[in-house]
Design a protein around this motif. Structure first.
Motif, PDB file in Angstrom:
ATOM      1  N   PHE A   1     -20.881   6.337 -87.029  1.00 20.36           N
ATOM      2  CA  PHE A   1     -20.422   5.255 -87.639  1.00 20.36           C
ATOM      3  C   PHE A   1     -19.910   5.849 -89.072  1.00 20.36           C
ATOM      4  N   PRO A   2     -18.904   5.351 -89.643  1.00 24.78           N
ATOM      5  CA  PRO A   2     -18.734   5.665 -90.963  1.00 24.78           C
ATOM      6  C   PRO A   2     -19.919   5.798 -91.930  1.00 24.78           C
ATOM      7  N   ALA A   3     -19.972   6.786 -93.057  1.00 23.73           N
ATOM      8  CA  ALA A   3     -20.833   6.544 -93.841  1.00 23.73           C
ATOM      9  C   ALA A   3     -21.317   5.485 -94.584  1.00 23.73           C
ATOM     10  N   PHE A   4     -22.359   5.050 -94.737  1.00 27.30           N
ATOM     11  CA  PHE A   4     -23.044   3.995 -95.267  1.00 27.30           C
ATOM     12  C   PHE A   4     -23.431   4.403 -96.583  1.00 27.30           C
ATOM     13  N   LEU A   5     -23.884   5.550 -96.555  1.00 26.37           N
ATOM     14  CA  LEU A   5     -24.799   6.073 -97.750  1.00 26.37           C
ATOM     15  C   LEU A   5     -23.639   7.210 -98.589  1.00 26.37           C
ATOM     16  N   SER A   6     -23.593   7.021 -99.712  1.00 27.79           N
ATOM     17  CA  SER A   6     -22.905   8.156-100.497  1.00 27.79           C
ATOM     18  C   SER A   6     -23.571   9.617-100.134  1.00 27.79           C
ATOM     19  N   GLY A   7     -22.740  10.297-100.158  1.00 24.74           N
ATOM     20  CA  GLY A   7     -22.963  11.811-100.022  1.00 24.74           C
ATOM     21  C   GLY A   7     -23.117  12.087 -98.627  1.00 24.74           C
TER      22      GLY A   7
ATOM     23  N   THR B   1     -21.703  12.212 -94.391  1.00 25.68           N
ATOM     24  CA  THR B   1     -20.389  11.964 -93.748  1.00 25.68           C
ATOM     25  C   THR B   1     -20.482  10.903 -92.535  1.00 25.68           C
ATOM     26  N   SER B   2     -21.439  10.540 -91.953  1.00 26.10           N
ATOM     27  CA  SER B   2     -21.212   9.659 -90.896  1.00 26.10           C
ATOM     28  C   SER B   2     -23.004   9.170 -90.861  1.00 26.10           C
ATOM     29  N   THR B   3     -23.134   8.206 -90.483  1.00 24.84           N
ATOM     30  CA  THR B   3     -24.292   7.473 -89.862  1.00 24.84           C
ATOM     31  C   THR B   3     -24.466   7.374 -88.471  1.00 24.84           C
ATOM     32  N   VAL B   4     -25.482   7.753 -87.896  1.00 25.99           N
ATOM     33  CA  VAL B   4     -25.875   7.979 -86.525  1.00 25.99           C
ATOM     34  C   VAL B   4     -26.629   6.659 -86.420  1.00 25.99           C
ATOM     35  N   ILE B   5     -26.241   5.739 -85.220  1.00 22.42           N
ATOM     36  CA  ILE B   5     -27.246   4.439 -84.855  1.00 22.42           C
ATOM     37  C   ILE B   5     -27.098   4.822 -83.383  1.00 22.42           C
ATOM     38  N   THR B   6     -28.299   4.862 -82.707  1.00 20.59           N
ATOM     39  CA  THR B   6     -28.981   4.908 -81.522  1.00 20.59           C
ATOM     40  C   THR B   6     -28.941   3.559 -80.860  1.00 20.59           C
ATOM     41  N   ARG B   7     -28.182   3.442 -79.773  1.00 20.83           N
ATOM     42  CA  ARG B   7     -28.073   2.160 -79.024  1.00 20.83           C
ATOM     43  C   ARG B   7     -28.765   2.305 -77.565  1.00 20.83           C
ATOM     44  N   TYR B   8     -29.413   1.295 -77.406  1.00 25.00           N
ATOM     45  CA  TYR B   8     -30.139   1.321 -76.202  1.00 25.00           C
ATOM     46  C   TYR B   8     -29.927   0.367 -75.198  1.00 25.00           C
ATOM     47  N   SER B   9     -29.526   0.702 -73.918  1.00 20.95           N
ATOM     48  CA  SER B   9     -29.186  -0.335 -72.948  1.00 20.95           C
ATOM     49  C   SER B   9     -30.183  -0.655 -71.951  1.00 20.95           C
ATOM     50  N   ALA B  10     -30.672  -1.835 -72.007  1.00 23.91           N
ATOM     51  CA  ALA B  10     -31.841  -2.192 -71.270  1.00 23.91           C
ATOM     52  C   ALA B  10     -31.634  -1.991 -69.617  1.00 23.91           C
ATOM     53  N   PRO B  11     -30.440  -2.290 -69.230  1.00 23.71           N
ATOM     54  CA  PRO B  11     -30.350  -2.118 -67.641  1.00 23.71           C
ATOM     55  C   PRO B  11     -30.512  -0.693 -67.058  1.00 23.71           C
ATOM     56  N   TRP B  12     -29.838   0.069 -67.900  1.00 20.77           N
ATOM     57  CA  TRP B  12     -30.068   1.555 -67.761  1.00 20.77           C
ATOM     58  C   TRP B  12     -31.610   1.939 -67.859  1.00 20.77           C
ATOM     59  N   ILE B  13     -32.074   1.785 -68.678  1.00 18.37           N
ATOM     60  CA  ILE B  13     -33.305   2.082 -69.125  1.00 18.37           C
ATOM     61  C   ILE B  13     -34.460   1.390 -68.152  1.00 18.37           C
TER      62      ILE B  13
END
Length: 120
Positions: free
Chosen positions: A66-72, A74-86
């Motif tokens: 995702f776009p950067a939430f913090l200054s300094g 370049t991007s923010t990584v958010i991990t998504r978990y899909s319950a059916p696949w797991i």
């Protein structure tokens, strides 16, 4: 009670005549072959199910940028978990464990069967 009523409950012999030596040898060889085939099939199934579980889990855990939430940054990584696949990965791992148990039990039985045949 009459004699006729007791005939139904008397233990019966499983085999009327004992097996010949040749027939017993063929039966022992057949049991050994069946155990070997079951072991190989269960081992292949174990490997396939472990690979499937890993692939399903990797598909269920996905990093999104995702776009950067913090200054300094370049991007923010958010991990998504899909319950059916797991859950599918957990099911495949459970089946792999059962197949592995089948491999070990059949292998143990085959080794014991061959040792008993060598002694006889």
């Amino acid at each position: 009670m009459t004699e006729q009523q007791n005939l139904d409950t008397v233990p019966q012999m499983a085999v009327d005549a004992p097996l010949s030596v040749a027939a017993a040898g063929r039966a022992a060889g057949d049991v050994s072959s069946v155990l070997l085939i079951r072991t190989i099939v269960a081992a292949v199934a174990t490997i396939v199910l472990v690979v499937a579980a890993v692939l399903l889990f990797r598909h269920g855990v996905r990093p999104d940028h995702f776009p950067a939430f913090l200054s300094g940054t370049t991007s923010t990584v958010i991990t998504r978990y899909s319950a059916p696949w797991i859950a599918g990965a957990a099911g495949a791992a459970l089946l792999a464990g059962l197949c592995f148990t089948s491999v070990t039990v059949d292998l143990f039985r085959r080794v014991r069967w061959q040792r008993a045949r060598r002694r006889a």
